[in-house]
Scaffold this motif. Structure first.
Motif, PDB file in Angstrom:
ATOM      1  N   VAL A  86       0.903  -1.276   0.177  1.00  0.00           N
ATOM      2  CA  VAL A  86      -0.125   0.162   0.137  1.00  0.00           C
ATOM      3  C   VAL A  86       1.002   1.154   0.037  1.00  0.00           C
ATOM      4  CG1 VAL A  86      -1.691   1.277   1.377  1.00  0.00           C
ATOM      5  CG2 VAL A  86      -1.786  -0.931   1.304  1.00  0.00           C
ATOM      6  N   MET A  87       1.965   1.182   0.859  1.00  0.00           N
ATOM      7  CA  MET A  87       2.771   2.209   1.030  1.00  0.00           C
ATOM      8  C   MET A  87       3.724   2.482  -0.292  1.00  0.00           C
ATOM      9  SD  MET A  87       5.607   3.415   3.783  1.00  0.00           S
ATOM     10  CE  MET A  87       7.083   2.631   3.337  1.00  0.00           C
ATOM     11  N   SER A  88       4.052   1.502  -0.828  1.00  0.00           N
ATOM     12  CA  SER A  88       4.787   1.798  -2.287  1.00  0.00           C
ATOM     13  C   SER A  88       4.086   2.191  -3.313  1.00  0.00           C
ATOM     14  CB  SER A  88       5.551   0.586  -2.451  1.00  0.00           C
ATOM     15  OG  SER A  88       6.393  -0.016  -1.488  1.00  0.00           O
ATOM     16  N   GLY A 115       3.386   4.873  -7.459  1.00  0.00           N
ATOM     17  CA  GLY A 115       2.276   4.826  -8.315  1.00  0.00           C
ATOM     18  C   GLY A 115       2.370   3.228  -8.793  1.00  0.00           C
ATOM     19  N   GLU A 116       1.669   2.720  -9.993  1.00  0.00           N
ATOM     20  CA  GLU A 116       1.560   1.493 -10.014  1.00  0.00           C
ATOM     21  C   GLU A 116       2.648   1.166 -11.015  1.00  0.00           C
ATOM     22  OE1 GLU A 116      -1.337  -0.581  -8.893  1.00  0.00           O
ATOM     23  OE2 GLU A 116      -1.892   1.273  -7.880  1.00  0.00           O
ATOM     24  N   ASP A 117       3.144   2.165 -11.468  1.00  0.00           N
ATOM     25  CA  ASP A 117       4.359   1.627 -12.917  1.00  0.00           C
ATOM     26  C   ASP A 117       5.519   1.119 -12.358  1.00  0.00           C
ATOM     27  OD1 ASP A 117       4.310   4.315 -12.188  1.00  0.00           O
ATOM     28  OD2 ASP A 117       4.990   4.968 -14.075  1.00  0.00           O
ATOM     29  N   ARG A 118       6.042   1.364 -10.976  1.00  0.00           N
ATOM     30  CA  ARG A 118       7.090   1.000 -10.676  1.00  0.00           C
ATOM     31  C   ARG A 118       7.252  -0.453  -9.981  1.00  0.00           C
ATOM     32  NH1 ARG A 118      10.681   3.894 -12.147  1.00  0.00           N
ATOM     33  NH2 ARG A 118      10.471   6.103 -11.724  1.00  0.00           N
ATOM     34  N   ASP A 119       8.248  -1.057 -10.302  1.00  0.00           N
ATOM     35  CA  ASP A 119       8.243  -2.644  -9.545  1.00  0.00           C
ATOM     36  C   ASP A 119       8.732  -2.531  -8.087  1.00  0.00           C
ATOM     37  OD1 ASP A 119       7.481  -3.722 -11.943  1.00  0.00           O
ATOM     38  OD2 ASP A 119       9.257  -4.106 -12.744  1.00  0.00           O
ATOM     39  N   VAL A 120       8.250  -3.262  -7.459  1.00  0.00           N
ATOM     40  CA  VAL A 120       8.617  -3.530  -5.880  1.00  0.00           C
ATOM     41  C   VAL A 120       9.016  -4.947  -5.822  1.00  0.00           C
ATOM     42  CG1 VAL A 120       7.760  -3.192  -3.438  1.00  0.00           C
ATOM     43  CG2 VAL A 120       7.005  -1.786  -5.198  1.00  0.00           C
ATOM     44  N   ARG A 121      10.203  -5.076  -5.132  1.00  0.00           N
ATOM     45  CA  ARG A 121      10.658  -6.322  -4.812  1.00  0.00           C
ATOM     46  C   ARG A 121      11.175  -6.626  -3.292  1.00  0.00           C
ATOM     47  NH1 ARG A 121      16.618  -7.636  -7.343  1.00  0.00           N
ATOM     48  NH2 ARG A 121      17.643  -6.336  -5.885  1.00  0.00           N
ATOM     49  N   PHE A 122      10.614  -7.795  -2.829  1.00  0.00           N
ATOM     50  CA  PHE A 122      11.157  -8.178  -1.483  1.00  0.00           C
ATOM     51  C   PHE A 122      12.289  -9.002  -1.499  1.00  0.00           C
ATOM     52  CE2 PHE A 122       6.526  -6.694  -1.362  1.00  0.00           C
ATOM     53  CZ  PHE A 122       6.467  -6.096   0.030  1.00  0.00           C
ATOM     54  N   ARG A 123      13.223  -8.688  -0.717  1.00  0.00           N
ATOM     55  CA  ARG A 123      14.457  -9.500  -0.683  1.00  0.00           C
ATOM     56  C   ARG A 123      14.589 -10.048   0.541  1.00  0.00           C
ATOM     57  NH1 ARG A 123      19.133  -7.119  -0.856  1.00  0.00           N
ATOM     58  NH2 ARG A 123      18.412  -4.842  -1.180  1.00  0.00           N
ATOM     59  N   VAL A 173      13.224  -3.916   0.912  1.00  0.00           N
ATOM     60  CA  VAL A 173      12.245  -3.799  -0.189  1.00  0.00           C
ATOM     61  C   VAL A 173      12.988  -2.596  -1.110  1.00  0.00           C
ATOM     62  CG1 VAL A 173       9.955  -2.752  -0.605  1.00  0.00           C
ATOM     63  CG2 VAL A 173      10.324  -4.219   1.285  1.00  0.00           C
ATOM     64  N   ASP A 174      12.870  -3.089  -2.352  1.00  0.00           N
ATOM     65  CA  ASP A 174      13.587  -2.325  -3.395  1.00  0.00           C
ATOM     66  C   ASP A 174      12.377  -2.038  -4.304  1.00  0.00           C
ATOM     67  OD1 ASP A 174      15.918  -2.962  -2.115  1.00  0.00           O
ATOM     68  OD2 ASP A 174      16.378  -4.745  -3.706  1.00  0.00           O
ATOM     69  N   VAL A 175      12.705  -0.678  -4.946  1.00  0.00           N
ATOM     70  CA  VAL A 175      11.855  -0.208  -5.983  1.00  0.00           C
ATOM     71  C   VAL A 175      12.821   0.014  -7.152  1.00  0.00           C
ATOM     72  CG1 VAL A 175      10.485   1.940  -6.640  1.00  0.00           C
ATOM     73  CG2 VAL A 175      10.251   1.105  -4.325  1.00  0.00           C
ATOM     74  N   SER A 176      12.084  -0.355  -8.170  1.00  0.00           N
ATOM     75  CA  SER A 176      13.027  -0.142  -9.536  1.00  0.00           C
ATOM     76  C   SER A 176      13.594   1.342  -9.704  1.00  0.00           C
ATOM     77  CB  SER A 176      12.027  -0.452 -10.869  1.00  0.00           C
ATOM     78  OG  SER A 176      10.860   0.119 -10.976  1.00  0.00           O
ATOM     79  N   CYS A 177      14.608   1.156 -10.402  1.00  0.00           N
ATOM     80  CA  CYS A 177      15.381   2.697 -10.310  1.00  0.00           C
ATOM     81  C   CYS A 177      14.782   3.751 -11.156  1.00  0.00           C
ATOM     82  CB  CYS A 177      16.695   2.241 -10.951  1.00  0.00           C
ATOM     83  SG  CYS A 177      17.868   3.934 -11.175  1.00  0.00           S
ATOM     84  N   PHE A 178      14.458   4.892 -10.482  1.00  0.00           N
ATOM     85  CA  PHE A 178      13.857   5.972 -11.399  1.00  0.00           C
ATOM     86  C   PHE A 178      14.576   6.402 -12.384  1.00  0.00           C
ATOM     87  CE2 PHE A 178      16.443   7.808  -8.128  1.00  0.00           C
ATOM     88  CZ  PHE A 178      17.266   8.928  -8.812  1.00  0.00           C
ATOM     89  N   ASN A 179      15.832   6.333 -12.299  1.00  0.00           N
ATOM     90  CA  ASN A 179      16.634   6.998 -13.459  1.00  0.00           C
ATOM     91  C   ASN A 179      17.001   5.963 -14.654  1.00  0.00           C
ATOM     92  OD1 ASN A 179      18.652   9.201 -14.109  1.00  0.00           O
ATOM     93  ND2 ASN A 179      20.190   7.771 -13.701  1.00  0.00           N
ATOM     94  N   CYS A 180      17.051   4.775 -14.538  1.00  0.00           N
ATOM     95  CA  CYS A 180      17.455   4.073 -15.599  1.00  0.00           C
ATOM     96  C   CYS A 180      16.190   3.117 -15.639  1.00  0.00           C
ATOM     97  CB  CYS A 180      18.579   3.108 -15.321  1.00  0.00           C
ATOM     98  SG  CYS A 180      18.479   2.068 -14.195  1.00  0.00           S
TER      99      CYS A 180
END
Ligand code: PHE
Length: 350
Positions: free
Chosen positions: A236-238, A243-251, A264-271
């Protein structure tokens, strides 16, 4: 030329001069030149002693009249010039009330605080309470009570800014956990709190690390709290933040105070995930650490770990702002450069 003619000529030429003068300094100068100790009129009067006794009273009278007349003319000219000067000043110094006022620049909340406010609001909406915490904490609360005893290797990553033997600048908002868990009365319902603020660490500063940064700590303890609750909450927080378009992963990860632990990582905004200098070629940016609260932490806070369980997370608003607004260097947040900070002005402020 006899004295009478000289006097009359001086009188008429002086009157002419007085007429023409336009500056206060000049009229004063003229007064000195005519009537001063060494003035022209004074000089002429001195030569009266060469006159016949019979002439003296007549010339003397004339001289007095001339002196009085010149003195009066000079005085009135002076007053006239002073009045002109005053009027000119009044004219020049009038305030034009129709001119637009000078705009006062309003400050704004720092962008990191804006994001922390947003997150607090999100969690308030989910029934959490907001609690504070001090930046100077005891070693005992910052480490020992969250299951990091003296000499534990996990201290190495954080051991940092000690005030004295027992107190340091907190390295993590997790330092609020022990007392808040200990103080909770479970008969009133579950413990659900958020605590935000600054933390300090011996990090070497680079594009994504700073020795001072922020954390938002979440703590939930109750009966039957599971990893599913944690993952759902973080999702919910991520989504709210990115927004919906970023990938979230649990490691899977390790923290002494949670078991199991995740990062918890979010896909890089830059690349976008392909790898670049911002994400150190990994495609991901770590935004938080989390896990199920270790039974030792609960027990040290006098909570029965057989009956109660809980989760905790510690997120980094700095990283989140970077992700949200594509800021490529964390150090921008701390340089106080208005050109950078004013880009994040909120509605109605400038
Ligand atoms: N305190 C941890 C850190 O600073 C983050 C964390 C908080 C991890 C709560 C798990 C649970 O890295």
């Amino acid at each position: 030329m006899d004295l009478k003619s000289k006097l009359e000529e001086l009188a008429s030429s002086s009157l002419e001069k007085i007429e023409q003068i336009e500056e206060i300094q000049e009229i004063e100068q003229l007064r000195v030149n005519l009537l001063g100790k060494k003035g022209q009129l004074t000089d002429l009067l001195k030569s009266m002693r060469n006159l016949e006794a019979s002439e003296r009273p007549i010339i003397g009278k004339l001289a007095n009249e001339i002196r009085d007349d010149l003195t009066a003319k000079i005085t009135s000219k002076k007053e006239e010039l002073e009045e002109i000067a005053l009027n000119e000043r009044l004219e020049a110094e009038t305030i034009d009330v129709t001119l637009p006022g000078r705009q006062i620049k309003r400050g704004q909340r720092h962008v990191i605080h804006q994001v922390m406010d947003d997150l607090e609001n999100l969690f308030l909406g989910m029934g959490y309470s907001i609690i504070g915490g001090t930046e100077i904490v005891s070693d005992y609360l910052n480490f020992e009570r969250v299951n990091v005893p003296q000499d534990h290797p996990a201290r190495d990553m954080q051991d940092s800014f000690y005030i004295n033997e027992h107190y340091l600048l907190r390295t993590q908002t997790s330092a609020v956990q022990p007392l808040i868990i200990e103080a909770h009365d479970f008969s009133t319902g579950p413990l659900k709190v958020i605590s935000t603020g600054k933390v300090y660490r011996r990090d070497s500063d680079d594009a994504t690390h700073s020795h001072q940064f922020h954390q938002i700590e979440g703590i939930v303890v109750d009966e039957n709290i599971t990893m599913a609750d944690l993952m759902g909450t973080l999702e919910v927080m991520s989504k709210e933040m990115f927004g919906e378009d970023r990938d979230v992963r649990f490691r899977p990860s390790y923290f002494p105070f949670t078991e199991p632990s995740v990062e918890v990582d979010v896909s890089c905004f830059n690349c976008g995930g392909t790898g670049c200098h911002v994400c150190k070629m990994s495609g991901w940016i770590e935004i938080l650490g989390a896990g199920m609260i270790h039974p030792n932490v609960l027990e040290m806070s006098n909570v029965d770990s057989e009956k109660y369980s809980g989760f905790a997370f510690g997120a980094g608003p700095d990283r989140m702002v970077m992700l949200k607004y594509a800021v490529d260097d964390i150090r921008h947040f701390y340089l106080n450069d208005q050109r950078f900070l004013s880009q994040f002005s909120t509605k109605g402020e400038n």
